[in-house]
Design a protein around this motif. Structure first.
Motif, PDB file in Angstrom:
ATOM      1  N   PHE A   1     -22.941   5.329  -8.113  1.00 22.91           N
ATOM      2  CA  PHE A   1     -22.223   4.441  -7.201  1.00 22.91           C
ATOM      3  C   PHE A   1     -21.460   5.301  -6.196  1.00 22.91           C
ATOM      4  O   PHE A   1     -20.761   6.254  -6.583  1.00 22.91           O
ATOM      5  CB  PHE A   1     -21.254   3.544  -7.977  1.00 22.91           C
ATOM      6  N   ARG A   2     -21.603   4.965  -4.910  1.00 26.78           N
ATOM      7  CA  ARG A   2     -20.916   5.686  -3.840  1.00 26.78           C
ATOM      8  C   ARG A   2     -19.929   4.747  -3.159  1.00 26.78           C
ATOM      9  O   ARG A   2     -20.320   3.717  -2.613  1.00 26.78           O
ATOM     10  CB  ARG A   2     -21.919   6.221  -2.825  1.00 26.78           C
ATOM     11  N   VAL A   3     -18.671   5.132  -3.193  1.00 30.17           N
ATOM     12  CA  VAL A   3     -17.591   4.363  -2.565  1.00 30.17           C
ATOM     13  C   VAL A   3     -17.042   5.192  -1.416  1.00 30.17           C
ATOM     14  O   VAL A   3     -16.650   6.355  -1.618  1.00 30.17           O
ATOM     15  CB  VAL A   3     -16.476   4.034  -3.575  1.00 30.17           C
ATOM     16  N   CYS A   4     -17.020   4.632  -0.208  1.00 31.92           N
ATOM     17  CA  CYS A   4     -16.450   5.300   0.962  1.00 31.92           C
ATOM     18  C   CYS A   4     -15.287   4.461   1.474  1.00 31.92           C
ATOM     19  O   CYS A   4     -15.460   3.281   1.810  1.00 31.92           O
ATOM     20  CB  CYS A   4     -17.495   5.470   2.058  1.00 31.92           C
ATOM     21  N   LEU A   5     -14.122   5.074   1.515  1.00 31.29           N
ATOM     22  CA  LEU A   5     -12.909   4.388   1.959  1.00 31.29           C
ATOM     23  C   LEU A   5     -12.314   5.127   3.143  1.00 31.29           C
ATOM     24  O   LEU A   5     -12.173   6.355   3.116  1.00 31.29           O
ATOM     25  CB  LEU A   5     -11.880   4.324   0.825  1.00 31.29           C
ATOM     26  N   PRO A   6     -11.988   4.398   4.219  1.00 30.67           N
ATOM     27  CA  PRO A   6     -11.441   5.067   5.408  1.00 30.67           C
ATOM     28  C   PRO A   6      -9.999   5.496   5.197  1.00 30.67           C
ATOM     29  O   PRO A   6      -9.225   4.825   4.517  1.00 30.67           O
ATOM     30  CB  PRO A   6     -11.553   3.996   6.488  1.00 30.67           C
TER      31      PRO A   6
ATOM     32  N   LYS B   1       0.842  -1.191   0.000  1.00 29.03           N
ATOM     33  CA  LYS B   1       0.000   0.000   0.000  1.00 29.03           C
ATOM     34  C   LYS B   1       0.879   1.244   0.000  1.00 29.03           C
ATOM     35  O   LYS B   1       1.991   1.242   0.502  1.00 29.03           O
ATOM     36  CB  LYS B   1      -0.919  -0.003   1.225  1.00 29.03           C
ATOM     37  N   GLU B   2       0.330   2.287  -0.549  1.00 27.45           N
ATOM     38  CA  GLU B   2       1.065   3.546  -0.635  1.00 27.45           C
ATOM     39  C   GLU B   2       0.065   4.692  -0.649  1.00 27.45           C
ATOM     40  O   GLU B   2      -1.137   4.510  -0.886  1.00 27.45           O
ATOM     41  CB  GLU B   2       1.911   3.576  -1.903  1.00 27.45           C
ATOM     42  N   TRP B   3       0.556   5.882  -0.364  1.00 30.51           N
ATOM     43  CA  TRP B   3      -0.297   7.060  -0.452  1.00 30.51           C
ATOM     44  C   TRP B   3      -0.462   7.452  -1.914  1.00 30.51           C
ATOM     45  O   TRP B   3       0.509   7.638  -2.630  1.00 30.51           O
ATOM     46  CB  TRP B   3       0.321   8.231   0.317  1.00 30.51           C
ATOM     47  N   ILE B   4      -1.722   7.526  -2.316  1.00 29.30           N
ATOM     48  CA  ILE B   4      -2.018   7.936  -3.685  1.00 29.30           C
ATOM     49  C   ILE B   4      -3.003   9.100  -3.661  1.00 29.30           C
ATOM     50  O   ILE B   4      -3.803   9.241  -2.724  1.00 29.30           O
ATOM     51  CB  ILE B   4      -2.598   6.786  -4.530  1.00 29.30           C
TER      52      ILE B   4
ATOM     53  N   ASN C   1     -15.940  17.049 -10.084  1.00 30.26           N
ATOM     54  CA  ASN C   1     -15.926  17.890  -8.876  1.00 30.26           C
ATOM     55  C   ASN C   1     -15.014  17.191  -7.872  1.00 30.26           C
ATOM     56  O   ASN C   1     -15.458  16.423  -7.032  1.00 30.26           O
ATOM     57  CB  ASN C   1     -17.338  18.055  -8.313  1.00 30.26           C
ATOM     58  N   LEU C   2     -13.718  17.461  -8.005  1.00 29.01           N
ATOM     59  CA  LEU C   2     -12.708  16.712  -7.268  1.00 29.01           C
ATOM     60  C   LEU C   2     -12.208  17.525  -6.084  1.00 29.01           C
ATOM     61  O   LEU C   2     -11.825  18.694  -6.215  1.00 29.01           O
ATOM     62  CB  LEU C   2     -11.533  16.345  -8.190  1.00 29.01           C
ATOM     63  N   SER C   3     -12.199  16.881  -4.915  1.00 31.06           N
ATOM     64  CA  SER C   3     -11.732  17.536  -3.697  1.00 31.06           C
ATOM     65  C   SER C   3     -10.211  17.643  -3.696  1.00 31.06           C
ATOM     66  O   SER C   3      -9.509  16.858  -4.348  1.00 31.06           O
ATOM     67  CB  SER C   3     -12.207  16.747  -2.472  1.00 31.06           C
ATOM     68  N   ASP C   4      -9.695  18.608  -2.942  1.00 32.64           N
ATOM     69  CA  ASP C   4      -8.248  18.799  -2.872  1.00 32.64           C
ATOM     70  C   ASP C   4      -7.564  17.790  -1.939  1.00 32.64           C
ATOM     71  O   ASP C   4      -6.348  17.622  -2.013  1.00 32.64           O
ATOM     72  CB  ASP C   4      -7.915  20.216  -2.371  1.00 32.64           C
ATOM     73  N   ALA C   5      -8.336  17.161  -1.050  1.00 27.45           N
ATOM     74  CA  ALA C   5      -7.724  16.290  -0.028  1.00 27.45           C
ATOM     75  C   ALA C   5      -8.127  14.846  -0.218  1.00 27.45           C
ATOM     76  O   ALA C   5      -8.475  14.153   0.723  1.00 27.45           O
ATOM     77  CB  ALA C   5      -8.117  16.770   1.361  1.00 27.45           C
ATOM     78  N   ALA C   6      -8.113  14.362  -1.465  1.00 26.56           N
ATOM     79  CA  ALA C   6      -8.521  12.983  -1.745  1.00 26.56           C
ATOM     80  C   ALA C   6      -7.315  12.055  -1.708  1.00 26.56           C
ATOM     81  O   ALA C   6      -6.983  11.380  -2.683  1.00 26.56           O
ATOM     82  CB  ALA C   6      -9.212  12.917  -3.095  1.00 26.56           C
ATOM     83  N   MET C   7      -6.613  12.012  -0.562  1.00 23.94           N
ATOM     84  CA  MET C   7      -5.447  11.149  -0.394  1.00 23.94           C
ATOM     85  C   MET C   7      -5.878   9.852   0.286  1.00 23.94           C
ATOM     86  O   MET C   7      -6.609   9.865   1.275  1.00 23.94           O
ATOM     87  CB  MET C   7      -4.374  11.843   0.433  1.00 23.94           C
ATOM     88  N   LEU C   8      -5.399   8.705  -0.241  1.00 22.38           N
ATOM     89  CA  LEU C   8      -5.746   7.394   0.306  1.00 22.38           C
ATOM     90  C   LEU C   8      -4.485   6.552   0.442  1.00 22.38           C
ATOM     91  O   LEU C   8      -3.575   6.633  -0.386  1.00 22.38           O
ATOM     92  CB  LEU C   8      -6.751   6.676  -0.589  1.00 22.38           C
ATOM     93  N   TYR C   9      -4.481   5.723   1.481  1.00 26.26           N
ATOM     94  CA  TYR C   9      -3.372   4.784   1.688  1.00 26.26           C
ATOM     95  C   TYR C   9      -3.866   3.400   1.275  1.00 26.26           C
ATOM     96  O   TYR C   9      -4.428   2.651   2.071  1.00 26.26           O
ATOM     97  CB  TYR C   9      -2.950   4.802   3.153  1.00 26.26           C
TER      98      TYR C   9
END
Length: 559
Positions: free
Chosen positions: A535-540, A392-395, A423-431
């Motif tokens: 479709f709604r995807v929620c990732l912690p 996994k990595e920060w993307i 409509n893309l948020s500025d803080a859409a970082m995921l590990y």
């Protein structure tokens, strides 16, 4: 005490009215009654009543005022008897009134003391009149009575006996009344405690309980029922049960046909709409509400919220199916990959060495496309059985979306009639695993494009939010303006091999669901026929992972 004073004033006023009436009419009913002293007696009664009220306010106790009233009343009645004929006066019947109210306030002992005082005062008055020590007024109320000593003393004894009998009977009745009142108070207290205990039990348990009368109206609604349904008790009480629990009467009919059913047979599921108009699944049990004599008073409905349990069961069933598919995929991969690799290599060698005519060349291409399609199916099988390996990595989710959108221009499903809204948020970082996230985005976007073969609107949105527990999430929304998905198909879209496409394998959304599940996220879909699908995807975005990984990211940026 105030009631006693008021009663005395009322009696004095009635006597005053009687004597004033006879005085004005100048009748001969009481020819020798001295009216002026009688008026003085009534005035004295009024003045004493005023004095009693003052004493109550000064001493704040009943004792002084009570003793004074008893003494004065006995004296006033004795004077009234003397004024109205002495031995022949009918007003000696007022003595028992004093005895009775004395028993009320001073109990039996006080009643006997006042009975003794009444006997002494009445007897002394008659003896003094008989021997001429005081003037005797003749009575016109009764005929002339013989005035011998035997009659006199017998009358005194009979009155004294009646006074003591009245004191005894009044004290007995009052004692019985007080005993009954105490027992009644104890019973009421016990019933209140029992009612409070029952209410506490009903209000404390975590199971919803409501009672319905024979007319089908709700009579009680406990705290757990309020929490489960989200409806307040004030808005529910006295309403018809079917307006809230629409399946109640079908439940009642089922139990009425099997009144001896027990255990699971007496339970069934019921669907309702809560205050937020969300569907809830309740596990219900119905029993008869009976009175103390066994009469049927209504029904008791006991229910629990099974919505979350049903979701867990559905998730478990989904995981079970995916586990089965995974096992099957692993077996198929082992059995098919090696022969497929041999077939693929052999075809490639033959293609190089053979010179084929146009028909054979076309057949060879069909074989190669079938080989490629079979390899893709095997890859999807393996991905469904076991997600792609990798660290996994920060993307940046927004950057990954842009990369995939650039690739869409070169696929067959793309048309120029499709408009993309971002409509893309500025803080859409995921590990996360980058390959897995690419697979999720690709499948969801391709499905959206395939739902709009004639063109339409493709919307992609990312946002960050924090839920009630404080967990940080990134939400991805991918929508289309296609024909939508029917309610029957919505429950099946995550099942492996379910597809409505001619060339689809039915594994895309199953793989997406598996990847998101492995990332501890969740996937939901909103669709309406003729209006499109979202479709709604929620990732912690785990705080622990974020705190540990951010220093490495900062070091990398600094370098």
């Amino acid at each position: 005490m105030n009631g006693l004073i008021l009663s005395r004033i009322v009696i004095a006023t009635i006597l005053l009215g009687i004597f004033v009436f006879f005085d004005l009419k100048q009748t001969s009913s009481h020819p020798e009654i001295r009216f002026h002293p009688f008026y003085s007696l009534i005035l004295t009664t009024y003045l004493l009543s005023f004095l009693y009220v003052i004493l109550l306010k000064v001493f704040k106790t009943y004792s002084v005022s009570m003793h004074l009233q008893m003494t004065c009343d006995v004296l006033l009645i004795t004077v009234l008897v003397h004024m109205t004929g002495g031995v022949g006066s009918i007003y000696s019947s007022l003595y028992p009134l004093v005895i009775i109210y004395t028993v009320l306030f001073a109990e039996r002992k006080g009643g006997f003391i006042v009975a003794t005082a009444c006997s002494l005062f009445y007897g002394s008055l008659l003896i003094l009149e008989f021997y001429g020590m005081i003037d005797r007024a003749s009575s016109s109320v009764v005929p002339e009575i013989s005035r011998d000593a035997g009659y006199l003393y017998s009358r005194i004894c009979i009155h004294a006996l009646s006074f003591f009998v009245v004191a005894f009977l009044a004290s007995f009745v009052i004692k019985q009344e007080k005993t009954a009142r105490i027992l009644l108070a104890e019973k009421e207290s016990a019933l209140d405690r029992l009612d409070m205990l029952h209410r506490s039990i009903i209000e404390s348990i975590d199971t919803g309980i409501l009672t319905v009368n024979l007319e089908g109206r709700i009579q009680s609604f406990n705290r757990a029922a309020v929490q489960i349904t989200g409806l307040s008790a004030e808005n529910v009480l006295n309403r018809d049960i079917s307006s809230i629990f629409s399946d109640f009467y079908s439940l009642l009919d089922r139990f009425s046909k099997a009144p001896s059913a027990k255990g699971p047979e007496r339970r069934m599921e019921m669907r309702i709409r809560n205050q937020d108009h969300e569907e809830q699944i309740l596990g219900c049990s119905l029993s008869q509400l009976k009175g103390s004599r066994g009469e049927h008073l209504g029904e008791i409905l006991i229910f629990q919220d099974l919505t979350d349990i049903k979701k867990i069961e559905a998730a478990y069933e989904k995981s079970r199916r995916l586990a089965f598919v995974g096992e099957m995929a692993a077996g198929l991969a082992h059995e098919i990959r090696n022969p497929l690799a041999a077939i693929s290599g052999s075809i490639q060698m033959l293609k190089k060495d053979l010179k084929l005519d146009p028909l054979d060349e076309r057949l060879m291409k069909i074989v190669l496309r079938g080989k490629d399609q079979l390899e893709n199916v095997m890859k999807d099988f393996l991905l469904l059985a076991k997600p792609a390996a990798g660290n996994k990595e920060w993307i940046n989710l927004n950057e990954l979306i842009e990369e995939i959108l650039e690739s869409l221009l070169y696929i067959p499903d793309w048309t120029d009639e499709i408009k993309i809204e971002k409509n893309l948020s500025d803080a859409a970082m995921l590990y996360v695993n980058r390959t897995e996230m690419q697979h999720v985005l690709w499948n969801l976007i391709i499905n959206a494009l395939q739902a709009m073969p004639g063109g339409g609107r493709l919307s992609i949105e990312t946002r960050s939010f924090i839920d009630e527990s404080g967990e940080d999430f990134v939400q991805l929304l991918i929508g289309d303006s296609g024909n939508g998905i029917s309610s029957e198909d919505l429950e099946k879209i995550y099942q492996p091999f379910f597809t409505t496409k001619e060339r689809g394998t039915g594994l895309g959304l199953a793989i997406v669901g598996r990847i998101i599940e492995n990332c501890s996220g969740f996937l939901a879909v909103d669709s309406e026929i003729g209006k499109g699908t979202v479709f709604r995807v929620c990732l912690p975005r785990s705080r622990e992972i974020q705190d540990a990984a951010l220093p490495d990211m900062e070091n990398t940026r600094a370098a």
